[in-house]
Motif scaffolding. Structure first.
Motif, mmCIF file in Angstrom:
data_model
loop_
_atom_site.group_PDB
_atom_site.id
_atom_site.type_symbol
_atom_site.label_atom_id
_atom_site.label_comp_id
_atom_site.label_asym_id
_atom_site.label_seq_id
_atom_site.Cartn_x
_atom_site.Cartn_y
_atom_site.Cartn_z
ATOM 1 N N ALA A 1 9.957 -19.838 -12.662
ATOM 2 C CA ALA A 1 10.231 -18.554 -13.313
ATOM 3 C C ALA A 1 9.158 -18.239 -14.346
ATOM 4 N N ALA A 2 8.816 -19.216 -15.161
ATOM 5 C CA ALA A 2 7.794 -19.005 -16.191
ATOM 6 C C ALA A 2 6.431 -18.723 -15.569
ATOM 7 N N MET A 3 6.135 -19.356 -14.455
ATOM 8 C CA MET A 3 4.875 -19.099 -13.752
ATOM 9 C C MET A 3 4.835 -17.664 -13.231
ATOM 10 N N ALA A 4 5.931 -17.202 -12.627
ATOM 11 C CA ALA A 4 5.978 -15.830 -12.107
ATOM 12 C C ALA A 4 5.837 -14.820 -13.240
ATOM 13 N N THR A 5 6.551 -15.059 -14.337
ATOM 14 C CA THR A 5 6.452 -14.170 -15.494
ATOM 15 C C THR A 5 5.043 -14.185 -16.066
ATOM 16 N N GLY A 6 4.447 -15.375 -16.148
ATOM 17 C CA GLY A 6 3.074 -15.492 -16.630
ATOM 18 C C GLY A 6 2.083 -14.748 -15.759
ATOM 19 N N GLY A 7 2.327 -14.736 -14.451
ATOM 20 C CA GLY A 7 1.461 -13.990 -13.553
ATOM 21 C C GLY A 7 1.460 -12.505 -13.867
ATOM 22 N N LEU A 8 2.626 -11.981 -14.238
ATOM 23 C CA LEU A 8 2.710 -10.569 -14.618
ATOM 24 C C LEU A 8 2.097 -10.329 -15.997
ATOM 25 N N THR A 9 2.383 -11.232 -16.911
ATOM 26 C CA THR A 9 1.890 -11.087 -18.283
ATOM 27 C C THR A 9 0.371 -11.084 -18.345
ATOM 28 N N HIS A 10 -0.263 -11.906 -17.508
ATOM 29 C CA HIS A 10 -1.715 -12.081 -17.565
ATOM 30 C C HIS A 10 -2.462 -11.282 -16.498
ATOM 31 N N SER A 11 -1.805 -10.287 -15.921
ATOM 32 C CA SER A 11 -2.454 -9.454 -14.915
ATOM 33 C C SER A 11 -1.942 -8.019 -15.049
ATOM 34 N N GLY A 12 -2.494 -7.160 -14.231
ATOM 35 C CA GLY A 12 -2.005 -5.794 -14.145
ATOM 36 C C GLY A 12 -1.127 -5.601 -12.923
ATOM 37 N N ALA A 13 -0.653 -6.687 -12.343
ATOM 38 C CA ALA A 13 0.135 -6.626 -11.111
ATOM 39 C C ALA A 13 1.531 -6.063 -11.356
ATOM 40 N N THR B 1 0.832 -1.204 0.000
ATOM 41 C CA THR B 1 0.000 0.000 0.000
ATOM 42 C C THR B 1 0.867 1.255 0.000
ATOM 43 N N ALA B 2 1.898 1.277 0.823
ATOM 44 C CA ALA B 2 2.778 2.447 0.910
ATOM 45 C C ALA B 2 3.456 2.745 -0.424
ATOM 46 N N ARG B 3 3.710 1.713 -1.194
ATOM 47 C CA ARG B 3 4.398 1.897 -2.488
ATOM 48 C C ARG B 3 3.446 1.938 -3.667
ATOM 49 N N GLY B 4 2.155 1.753 -3.414
ATOM 50 C CA GLY B 4 1.175 1.774 -4.493
ATOM 51 C C GLY B 4 1.311 0.600 -5.439
ATOM 52 N N LEU B 5 1.726 -0.554 -4.906
ATOM 53 C CA LEU B 5 1.939 -1.737 -5.727
ATOM 54 C C LEU B 5 0.802 -2.743 -5.561
ATOM 55 N N VAL B 6 0.654 -3.572 -6.576
ATOM 56 C CA VAL B 6 -0.350 -4.632 -6.591
ATOM 57 C C VAL B 6 0.360 -5.927 -6.954
ATOM 58 N N MET B 7 -0.089 -7.043 -6.364
ATOM 59 C CA MET B 7 0.568 -8.316 -6.646
ATOM 60 C C MET B 7 -0.402 -9.376 -7.148
ATOM 61 N N ALA B 8 0.195 -10.430 -7.714
ATOM 62 C CA ALA B 8 -0.533 -11.610 -8.176
ATOM 63 C C ALA B 8 0.232 -12.846 -7.719
ATOM 64 N N THR B 9 -0.477 -13.960 -7.615
ATOM 65 C CA THR B 9 0.144 -15.230 -7.246
ATOM 66 C C THR B 9 -0.183 -16.281 -8.288
ATOM 67 N N VAL B 10 0.776 -17.202 -8.474
ATOM 68 C CA VAL B 10 0.555 -18.371 -9.321
ATOM 69 C C VAL B 10 1.022 -19.563 -8.490
ATOM 70 N N GLU B 11 0.068 -20.374 -8.048
ATOM 71 C CA GLU B 11 0.370 -21.437 -7.099
ATOM 72 C C GLU B 11 0.059 -22.812 -7.673
ATOM 73 N N SER B 12 0.887 -23.758 -7.285
ATOM 74 C CA SER B 12 0.619 -25.150 -7.601
ATOM 75 C C SER B 12 0.481 -25.927 -6.288
ATOM 76 N N CYS B 13 1.575 -26.312 -5.671
ATOM 77 C CA CYS B 13 1.498 -27.193 -4.504
ATOM 78 C C CYS B 13 0.836 -26.549 -3.291
ATOM 79 N N THR B 14 0.781 -25.232 -3.220
ATOM 80 C CA THR B 14 0.121 -24.568 -2.100
ATOM 81 C C THR B 14 -1.382 -24.412 -2.331
#
Length: 169
Positions: A90-102, A24-37
């Motif tokens: 790595a590809a999952m993390a990159t995909g999370g950014l590619t397919h979101s506005g995070a 919130t302090a930095r005005g950032l938004v995140m996304a997650t891509v999970e498998s085993c969790t």
């Protein structure tokens, strides 16, 4: 609930509240891509009131087909390295950014057990990926002990603690 599990829950909540404050302090938004969790990280994030200000979305990409279809992990990458690998994390993390506005993405893929392990990828092996939209992806592999729920809980704690330390520290 055992004392250890209570401490884990308290630790998880503390991490999530800290994460929310920093995002919130930095005005950032995140996304997650999970498998085993299995979406446990996204659930922990959305347990916090106001998380919609800093958490955009999460995917549970449990199967290889879901990893490919939902976040664009290349089938050739899965064939070459397997789902539990730093390359796929790595590809999952990159995909999370590619397919979101995070602005930030984290990914988790591993073998929670009790079955499914191999000599090369034993039960408790978990691969992580973290990426900021303006940076390179960072990966790590950790080995956790315990039963399925313990491996998953440790993976969740590590994913969030590492995000706080390295991407938001």
């Amino acid at each position: 609930m055992t004392e250890l599990r209570k401490a884990d829950v308290t630790g998880l909540s503390a991490l999530v509240y800290d994460l929310g404050e920093r995002m919130t302090a930095r005005g950032l938004v995140m996304a997650t891509v999970e498998s085993c969790t299995g979406g446990g990280i996204a659930q922990a994030l959305t347990d916090v009131p106001g998380s919609s200000a800093w958490f955009e979305c999460g995917w549970v990409t449990y199967s290889n087909a879901a990893k490919t279809r939902l976040v664009g992990v290349a089938p050739a990458l899965l064939d070459a390295h397997g789902a539990v690998s730093e390359q796929v994390a790595a590809a999952m993390a990159t995909g999370g950014l590619t397919h979101s506005g995070a602005d930030l993405s984290l990914s988790v893929t591993g073998v929670a057990g009790p079955g499914g392990g191999s000599p090369d990828k034993p039960v408790g092996m978990v691969c992580f990926g973290w990426q900021a939209r303006d940076g390179a992806v960072r990966t790590e592999t950790r080995h956790f002990d315990g039963e399925r729920h313990e491996v998953r809980r440790q993976a969740m704690l590590h994913a969030l603690a590492s995000l706080l330390e390295h991407e938001l520290g």
